[in-house]
Design a protein around this motif. Structure first.
Motif, PDB file in Angstrom:
ATOM      1  N   SER A 123      -6.386  -7.618   7.280  1.00 10.18           N
ATOM      2  CA  SER A 123      -5.276  -8.494   6.909  1.00 10.18           C
ATOM      3  C   SER A 123      -5.727  -9.928   6.632  1.00 10.18           C
ATOM      4  O   SER A 123      -5.007 -10.669   5.970  1.00 10.18           O
ATOM      5  N   SER A 124      -6.914 -10.302   7.073  1.00 10.36           N
ATOM      6  CA  SER A 124      -7.417 -11.645   6.780  1.00 10.36           C
ATOM      7  C   SER A 124      -8.180 -11.683   5.445  1.00 10.36           C
ATOM      8  O   SER A 124      -8.556 -12.750   4.975  1.00 10.36           O
ATOM      9  N   ARG A 125      -8.402 -10.495   4.850  1.00  3.75           N
ATOM     10  CA  ARG A 125      -9.099 -10.400   3.559  1.00  3.75           C
ATOM     11  C   ARG A 125      -8.370  -9.420   2.641  1.00  3.75           C
ATOM     12  O   ARG A 125      -8.967  -8.517   2.070  1.00  3.75           O
ATOM     13  N   VAL A 126      -7.095  -9.623   2.483  1.00  3.74           N
ATOM     14  CA  VAL A 126      -6.242  -8.708   1.720  1.00  3.74           C
ATOM     15  C   VAL A 126      -6.754  -8.495   0.296  1.00  3.74           C
ATOM     16  O   VAL A 126      -6.802  -7.372  -0.199  1.00  3.74           O
ATOM     17  N   GLN A 127      -7.170  -9.554  -0.374  1.00  4.53           N
ATOM     18  CA  GLN A 127      -7.549  -9.458  -1.786  1.00  4.53           C
ATOM     19  C   GLN A 127      -8.766  -8.563  -2.025  1.00  4.53           C
ATOM     20  O   GLN A 127      -8.934  -8.038  -3.123  1.00  4.53           O
ATOM     21  N   THR A 128      -9.601  -8.369  -1.020  1.00 11.79           N
ATOM     22  CA  THR A 128     -10.800  -7.546  -1.210  1.00 11.79           C
ATOM     23  C   THR A 128     -10.759  -6.225  -0.445  1.00 11.79           C
ATOM     24  O   THR A 128     -11.650  -5.395  -0.631  1.00 11.79           O
ATOM     25  N   THR A 129      -9.740  -6.018   0.393  1.00 12.93           N
ATOM     26  CA  THR A 129      -9.714  -4.785   1.194  1.00 12.93           C
ATOM     27  C   THR A 129      -8.452  -3.948   1.005  1.00 12.93           C
ATOM     28  O   THR A 129      -8.324  -2.898   1.633  1.00 12.93           O
ATOM     29  N   ALA A 130      -7.517  -4.395   0.168  1.00 16.07           N
ATOM     30  CA  ALA A 130      -6.291  -3.634  -0.101  1.00 16.07           C
ATOM     31  C   ALA A 130      -6.182  -3.416  -1.610  1.00 16.07           C
ATOM     32  O   ALA A 130      -6.879  -4.048  -2.401  1.00 16.07           O
ATOM     33  N   LEU A 131      -5.323  -2.508  -2.011  1.00 13.58           N
ATOM     34  CA  LEU A 131      -5.128  -2.194  -3.424  1.00 13.58           C
ATOM     35  C   LEU A 131      -4.161  -3.203  -4.041  1.00 13.58           C
ATOM     36  O   LEU A 131      -3.002  -3.282  -3.632  1.00 13.58           O
ATOM     37  N   PRO A 132      -4.625  -3.972  -5.028  1.00  7.66           N
ATOM     38  CA  PRO A 132      -3.696  -4.901  -5.681  1.00  7.66           C
ATOM     39  C   PRO A 132      -2.652  -4.110  -6.479  1.00  7.66           C
ATOM     40  O   PRO A 132      -3.005  -3.202  -7.233  1.00  7.66           O
ATOM     41  N   TYR A 133      -1.376  -4.454  -6.316  1.00 10.58           N
ATOM     42  CA  TYR A 133      -0.357  -3.754  -7.077  1.00 10.58           C
ATOM     43  C   TYR A 133      -0.596  -3.927  -8.573  1.00 10.58           C
ATOM     44  O   TYR A 133      -0.256  -3.047  -9.367  1.00 10.58           O
ATOM     45  N   ASP A 134      -1.219  -5.006  -8.959  1.00 13.15           N
ATOM     46  CA  ASP A 134      -1.516  -5.213 -10.372  1.00 13.15           C
ATOM     47  C   ASP A 134      -2.352  -4.065 -10.937  1.00 13.15           C
ATOM     48  O   ASP A 134      -2.205  -3.720 -12.109  1.00 13.15           O
ATOM     49  N   LEU A 135      -3.211  -3.457 -10.129  1.00 16.40           N
ATOM     50  CA  LEU A 135      -3.997  -2.297 -10.585  1.00 16.40           C
ATOM     51  C   LEU A 135      -3.072  -1.104 -10.866  1.00 16.40           C
ATOM     52  O   LEU A 135      -3.271  -0.370 -11.821  1.00 16.40           O
ATOM     53  N   VAL A 136      -2.053  -0.920 -10.047  1.00 16.43           N
ATOM     54  CA  VAL A 136      -1.059   0.134 -10.299  1.00 16.43           C
ATOM     55  C   VAL A 136      -0.340  -0.159 -11.608  1.00 16.43           C
ATOM     56  O   VAL A 136      -0.174   0.721 -12.453  1.00 16.43           O
ATOM     57  N   ARG A 137       0.069  -1.411 -11.797  1.00 16.53           N
ATOM     58  CA  ARG A 137       0.767  -1.813 -13.025  1.00 16.53           C
ATOM     59  C   ARG A 137      -0.113  -1.541 -14.251  1.00 16.53           C
ATOM     60  O   ARG A 137       0.351  -0.991 -15.248  1.00 16.53           O
ATOM     61  N   GLN A 138      -1.392  -1.892 -14.187  1.00 14.63           N
ATOM     62  CA  GLN A 138      -2.307  -1.662 -15.302  1.00 14.63           C
ATOM     63  C   GLN A 138      -2.482  -0.167 -15.571  1.00 14.63           C
ATOM     64  O   GLN A 138      -2.494   0.265 -16.727  1.00 14.63           O
ATOM     65  N   THR A 139      -2.605   0.611 -14.503  1.00 17.16           N
ATOM     66  CA  THR A 139      -2.747   2.062 -14.647  1.00 17.16           C
ATOM     67  C   THR A 139      -1.529   2.644 -15.348  1.00 17.16           C
ATOM     68  O   THR A 139      -1.655   3.462 -16.270  1.00 17.16           O
ATOM     69  N   MET A 140      -0.358   2.243 -14.933  1.00 16.50           N
ATOM     70  CA  MET A 140       0.864   2.760 -15.541  1.00 16.50           C
ATOM     71  C   MET A 140       0.991   2.317 -16.996  1.00 16.50           C
ATOM     72  O   MET A 140       1.511   3.057 -17.823  1.00 16.50           O
ATOM     73  N   SER A 141       0.491   1.151 -17.328  1.00 16.13           N
ATOM     74  CA  SER A 141       0.569   0.714 -18.723  1.00 16.13           C
ATOM     75  C   SER A 141      -0.404   1.506 -19.603  1.00 16.13           C
ATOM     76  O   SER A 141      -0.144   1.693 -20.790  1.00 16.13           O
ATOM     77  N   ARG A 142      -1.517   1.975 -19.053  1.00 11.58           N
ATOM     78  CA  ARG A 142      -2.479   2.788 -19.823  1.00 11.58           C
ATOM     79  C   ARG A 142      -2.107   4.270 -19.830  1.00 11.58           C
ATOM     80  O   ARG A 142      -2.593   5.028 -20.653  1.00 11.58           O
ATOM     81  N   CYS A 143      -1.261   4.670 -18.919  1.00 14.13           N
ATOM     82  CA  CYS A 143      -0.865   6.075 -18.789  1.00 14.13           C
ATOM     83  C   CYS A 143      -0.124   6.525 -20.050  1.00 14.13           C
ATOM     84  O   CYS A 143       0.729   5.809 -20.573  1.00 14.13           O
ATOM     85  N   ARG A 144      -0.451   7.727 -20.536  1.00 13.05           N
ATOM     86  CA  ARG A 144       0.159   8.247 -21.760  1.00 13.05           C
ATOM     87  C   ARG A 144       1.521   8.898 -21.519  1.00 13.05           C
ATOM     88  O   ARG A 144       2.214   9.236 -22.472  1.00 13.05           O
TER      89      ARG A 144
END
Length: 184
Positions: A104-125
């Motif tokens: 929890s003290s290093r969220v940006q490097t140890t958790a999944l950024p929701y932005d990655l989900v958003r990018q995946t869904m935008s590339r999804c066919r």
């Protein structure tokens, strides 16, 4: 309304209920809920998704979760992504989805950024892409909602084409996972 084409559709059900970081309490109801939802969505008599092309992940690593997300891009009809667990925000206010070894003290490097989900869904066919988030601060997943205000939820979602986002909370609220309940 038509049901998804089972040969070209999938559901990825993710339950994160166990954490190593002492500041992130375990969530046993999350695991039970994810498992029950995964079974219901793939059950032949009531579910719309084939079990053989659908995945249930309980407490996966960040690397495993990222691999499974990339696999969603291959489906062409309907993709459903369900995440239940801790939702965290970084100092910039961005949403992150916790995994078992999130620090929890290093969220940006140890958790999944929701932005990655958003990018995946935008590339999804897939024609239909559905994201269901059962976590704290999940309302932050809807683009524009923080700027638009909570009264403008429908206007904020209108900017997403073919992606439907369902959240358990507003951008600033905690989700509930009562220990004595069966599900969240």
């Amino acid at each position: 309304m038509r049901l998804p084409d089972p040969r070209r559709s999938t559901v990825l059900t993710i339950g994160m209920g166990e954490y190593f970081d002492d500041s992130l309490p375990d969530l046993p109801t999350v695991l039970a809920g994810a498992e029950a939802l995964g079974k219901a969505l793939t059950r032949p008599c009531i579910g719309a998704f084939p079990a053989e092309s659908s995945t249930l992940l309980l407490n996966p690593s960040l690397a495993k979760l990222e691999r499974e997300l990339r696999g969603l891009e291959d489906f062409e009809d309907t993709v459903v992504l369900f995440y239940s667990g801790h939702g965290l925000i970084d100092p910039r206010g961005e949403l992150y989805l916790a995994v078992p070894d999130t620090d929890s003290s290093r969220v940006q490097t140890t958790a999944l950024p929701y932005d990655l989900v958003r990018q995946t869904m935008s590339r999804c066919r897939a024609k239909n892409r559905i994201v269901i988030l059962d976590c704290c601060f999940s309302g932050r997943a809807i683009p524009g909602i923080m700027a638009a205000g909570s009264d403008d939820v429908f206007a904020a979602q209108a900017s997403l084409r073919g992606v439907y986002v369902i959240t358990a909370t507003s951008p600033t609220a905690a989700a509930m996972a009562p220990v004595d309940a069966r599900f969240t």
